[in-house]
Each structure stands twice: as C-alpha cells, then as structure tokens.
Design an enzyme around this catalytic site. Structure first.
Site, PDB file in Angstrom:
ATOM      1  N   ASP A 164       4.937  -1.866  -4.513  1.00  0.00           N
ATOM      2  CA  ASP A 164       3.795  -0.946  -4.689  1.00  0.00           C
ATOM      3  C   ASP A 164       3.544  -0.049  -3.475  1.00  0.00           C
ATOM      4  OD1 ASP A 164       2.563  -2.676  -2.818  1.00  0.00           O
ATOM      5  OD2 ASP A 164       0.626  -2.460  -3.793  1.00  0.00           O
ATOM      6  N   GLU A 165       4.585   0.190  -2.696  1.00  0.00           N
ATOM      7  CA  GLU A 165       4.351   0.828  -1.391  1.00  0.00           C
ATOM      8  C   GLU A 165       5.523   1.740  -1.015  1.00  0.00           C
ATOM      9  OE1 GLU A 165       4.123  -1.309   2.915  1.00  0.00           O
ATOM     10  OE2 GLU A 165       4.462  -2.503   1.136  1.00  0.00           O
ATOM     11  N   ASP A 208      -0.011   2.970  -0.749  1.00  0.00           N
ATOM     12  CA  ASP A 208      -0.012   1.561  -1.165  1.00  0.00           C
ATOM     13  C   ASP A 208      -1.005   1.401  -2.318  1.00  0.00           C
ATOM     14  OD1 ASP A 208       0.423  -1.489   0.533  1.00  0.00           O
ATOM     15  OD2 ASP A 208      -0.723  -1.287  -1.311  1.00  0.00           O
TER      16      ASP A 208
HETATM   17  P1  TTP Z   1       0.102  -5.838  -1.617  1.00  0.00           P
HETATM   18  O1  TTP Z   1       0.157  -4.359  -1.564  1.00  0.00           O
HETATM   19  O2  TTP Z   1       0.234  -6.611  -0.357  1.00  0.00           O
HETATM   20  O3  TTP Z   1      -1.277  -6.304  -2.271  1.00  0.00           O
HETATM   21  P2  TTP Z   1      -2.130  -5.632  -3.428  1.00  0.00           P
HETATM   22  O4  TTP Z   1      -1.549  -4.344  -3.882  1.00  0.00           O
HETATM   23  O5  TTP Z   1      -2.314  -6.656  -4.499  1.00  0.00           O
HETATM   24  O6  TTP Z   1      -3.537  -5.426  -2.756  1.00  0.00           O
HETATM   25  P3  TTP Z   1      -3.952  -4.300  -1.674  1.00  0.00           P
HETATM   26  O7  TTP Z   1      -5.003  -3.483  -2.343  1.00  0.00           O
HETATM   27  O8  TTP Z   1      -4.463  -5.067  -0.522  1.00  0.00           O
HETATM   28  O9  TTP Z   1      -2.726  -3.512  -1.357  1.00  0.00           O
HETATM   29  O10 TTP Z   1       1.208  -6.380  -2.607  1.00  0.00           O
HETATM   30  C1  TTP Z   1       1.616  -5.678  -3.764  1.00  0.00           C
HETATM   31  C2  TTP Z   1       1.886  -6.634  -4.903  1.00  0.00           C
HETATM   32  O11 TTP Z   1       2.908  -7.558  -4.518  1.00  0.00           O
HETATM   33  C3  TTP Z   1       0.693  -7.467  -5.303  1.00  0.00           C
HETATM   34  O12 TTP Z   1      -0.145  -6.813  -6.244  1.00  0.00           O
HETATM   35  C4  TTP Z   1       1.328  -8.716  -5.841  1.00  0.00           C
HETATM   36  C5  TTP Z   1       2.634  -8.829  -5.098  1.00  0.00           C
HETATM   37  N1  TTP Z   1       2.510  -9.870  -4.063  1.00  0.00           N
HETATM   38  C6  TTP Z   1       2.897 -11.179  -4.369  1.00  0.00           C
HETATM   39  O13 TTP Z   1       3.359 -11.438  -5.481  1.00  0.00           O
HETATM   40  N2  TTP Z   1       2.739 -12.151  -3.412  1.00  0.00           N
HETATM   41  C7  TTP Z   1       2.212 -11.889  -2.171  1.00  0.00           C
HETATM   42  O14 TTP Z   1       2.087 -12.798  -1.335  1.00  0.00           O
HETATM   43  C8  TTP Z   1       1.819 -10.532  -1.865  1.00  0.00           C
HETATM   44  C9  TTP Z   1       1.224 -10.194  -0.520  1.00  0.00           C
HETATM   45  C10 TTP Z   1       1.996  -9.579  -2.836  1.00  0.00           C
HETATM   46 MG    MG Z   2      -0.988  -2.872  -2.513  1.00  0.00          MG
END
Ligand code: TTP
Ligand code: MG
Length: 360
Positions: free
Chosen positions: A108-109, A10
C-alpha cells in the site's frame, strides 16, 4: 545531485478501509482485520485495524487474542487477500500515471519522483491533491502523502498527519522538521541501534545530527556515517522500480539440536507465518515453497514444491508440514528454514478476470 521533489504515498489502514468500503455499515466502528479471534482463544495476529480500533491500543502484528481482550466488541474480520491485491494494483496504476520514476515499496505504499512534473512545492502540492482525489473517487479510499526533497523526508512526512494527511516539508524546513523526532524515525535504526545510541546519550535526530562522527564510526562502522547523514536530512537514494525480489525466507537455528516433533512443528509454523506475513506486507504472492533442513551432522537438505497458481493465503504452512515428514525420524535437526519464491505482484490472468467481475 539536482534538487528533487519526492512524494511518498501510503494508504490509510489499508485492509480495513477496503472492508469498510465494501460494507459501509462498518464506518466509524473499531474494525480489526486478521486471524479469527475465536472468542479470545484464537491464534495468529492482527494484520491491521481501523483508526477507531487503534484508540483501544490495538496494533498490527499484535496477537489477535490480545486485540480481543482490548476490545471484544470490535468487529473482527478475516483477511481477503485476493481483493486487497486487486485494489493495491489499481492504486499503484493510478500513482504510476503521475510520475516518470516510480517505486512500489509494499502493498500500500510507493515513492514518486515528480521532479520533472513539478517546478516547485506548490505544483507538487497540486499533484498530491489530484492523486488523493483520484484515489478517493475511483476506489473510495484515503491515503496520506508526504512531500520532500528526498525519500527519507517524504516517508516520515507521509506518516505525520495520518489518516488522509498531506504534509509538505520544503528543503529549508528539513532541519527543523527532523530535529525533535526520535532516532527510530530513521530507516535502519531499529531497537538495537536505538539502545546503543541511547547509551551514548543520543535520543533525538537533532542529537544524532550533532554527534561526534568518529565516535559513531567507532561504534557502528560505516553505518554510523550513513546514519548521521540521514539525520542531517541527506538521502540520495533514487526512486526506481526494483526488479521483483527473488525470494523471501527465514531460518532458525535451535539452541540445542532437536527431534522433538512438537518443537519442530511449532518452529515451522512460526517461520511459515513470518515469511507469509512478510510477503503480503511487501505486496508479493508466491508459487514455490522451500523447506531447508540442516541435521546435527551439518548435512543440509532442501525440498521444494510449486503449487498451481500464485497464492495469497498461507498455503505454505501445510506444504512445509508435509515436506518435513521425511526428516522427522532421522537424526536431530540443527536448523530449519522456510522460503517462498516464484514471486509476483500480478494476479494470474485467468483468475483475475473472474475476480474483477464480482468486485466493483
Ligand atoms: P501499513 O501501511 O503499515 O498499515 P495500514 O495501511 O493498515 O495503516 P496506516 O494508516 O498506519 O498506514 O500496512 C499496509 C497493510 O499491510 C495493512 O493494511 C495490512 C498489511 N500489514 C500486515 O498484514 N501486517 C503487518 O504487521 C503490517 C504492519 C501491515
Ligand atoms: Mg498504510
């Protein structure tokens, strides 16, 4: 089932990290990516934010006005979806190179089943370090990786030491690893299940693993059984590339049938935004937008429009607002729905050639 070794990767504060990479002056600052805060009066939500911004309590999904009030001095940026999609695709290509079985789950995962490439957890750790190094070198970004005997464990583990984390949970450590965690860490246990479990005196995964199965089944049906298996660290879900989703949609039934233009437009806006957000999070662009309208006499209509190319911006909203017009002067409306389809994770060819040029 033979023993497996699964990785969950992730990216760290994904959209924000891409912005910081493009503008290194932002490094170390609280950065928020989302709607324009308009000095605190802006509408819309936070997409994500840097870890520095999280210290102020700012979170994904929060109204942008709230984020602004938590820290008006943070750097607020609007989303550059096209670029995030490009980076996402390149990261996914890197990951795909490390395994036979691959599954992208969101923008992103992804899960990687590396069982045929790693004989043991030490070899798996090596692979994880190589992945992190390659993503850092090629994209200038960090990610967090969880390694475990199944998807559940890998997924929870990847979240443990964010950012730039690497958490390994060997099979013999699974029970101890899960025990103290909240039941909410189990995929599928949302606020509703959590509440019911709480009433049954179950808060931790340990308690859920030990709970009386008959009682769980009585309350939750088959899900009670599945929930407990997950709590015991058992998860046989395969890592496999799923076909693209066909469509993503949301519907809402009014408590009272309405022909109030304001209410209808507001509801459509919310639905379109939710659907759009969901598509983006799951890593999809869309080309077709469909409005569904059910009138007070239960007659149901759908209207669709397909735009020229796949979009990453919220074009669905404007289109939906046009499509609703013909229904506004008729009978009262009972239900509204917004759906996007014609989904892809790939950029339209021509467009992407141009985009690649001006993005390093
Ligand atoms: P995530 O992997 O949930 O968050 P992140 O990568 O920003 O942070 P983390 O380090 O905790 O993993 O989500 C991936 C992307 O998806 C995030 O950068 C932006 C998008 N996203 C949204 O647009 N709205 C949302 O509510 C969430 C949770 C994510
Ligand atoms: Mg993330």
């Amino acid at each position: 089932m033979a023993e497996r070794i699964i990785l969950h990767v992730d990216m760290d504060s994904f959209f924000t990290s891409i912005e910081v990479k493009r503008n290194p002056g932002l490094k170390g600052k609280p950065v928020v990516v989302g709607a324009d805060p308009k000095g605190g009066k802006g509408r819309g939500v936070v997409s994500t934010c840097s870890y520095e911004a999280r210290k102020y309590g700012i979170r994904s999904g929060m109204p942008i006005s709230k984020a602004y009030s938590l820290n008006p001095n943070a750097v607020f940026l609007t989303v550059n979806m096209e670029q995030y999609f490009h980076v996402s695709r390149r990261v996914m290509e890197i990951l795909r190179g490390y395994c036979e079985k691959f599954q992208q789950v969101s923008i992103d995962e992804a899960y990687l089943d590396i069982s045929d490439r790693a004989d043991d957890y030490q070899a798996a750790e090596e692979i994880a370090r190589r992945i992190k190094a390659e993503i850092r070198q090629k994209e200038g970004l960090t990610c967090s990786i969880g390694i475990g005997p199944n998807k559940l464990i890998a997924k929870i583990a990847s979240d443990m030491e964010k950012p730039d984390g690497l958490t390994i949970v060997r099979p013999e450590r699974v029970e101890v690893f899960l025990a103290p965690l909240s039941v909410r860490c189990i995929p599928g246990v949302g606020p509703k299940s959590e509440k019911v479990l709480k009433r049954m005196g179950i808060g931790t995964i340990r308690a859920l693993a030990k709970a009386d199965l008959q009682e769980l089944k009585l309350v939750f049906g088959k899900w009670g059984y599945e929930m407990q298996r997950l709590a015991r660290g058992i998860d046989e879900r395969e890592v496999r590339e799923r076909g693209l989703a066909k469509s993503i949609g949301r519907e809402r039934t009014f408590e009272e049938d309405t022909n109030d233009r304001g209410v209808i437009m507001k509801t459509l806006k919310e639905l379109a935004e939710e659907v759009h957000e969901d598509a983006i999070k799951r890593g999809y662009m869309y080309r077709t937008i469909t409005l569904k309208v059910r009138l007070e006499d239960f007659t149901t209509f759908t209207r669709s429009r397909t735009i020229e190319r796949h979009t990453t911006s919220i074009e669905s909203l404007g289109i939906i607002q046009e499509l609703i017009e013909e229904f506004l002067d008729s009978k009262k409306i009972r239900l509204l729905g917004v759906r996007v389809s014609n989904l892809t994770r790939q950029h339209d060819k021509q467009k992407s050639l141009v985009e690649f040029k001006d993005y390093p």
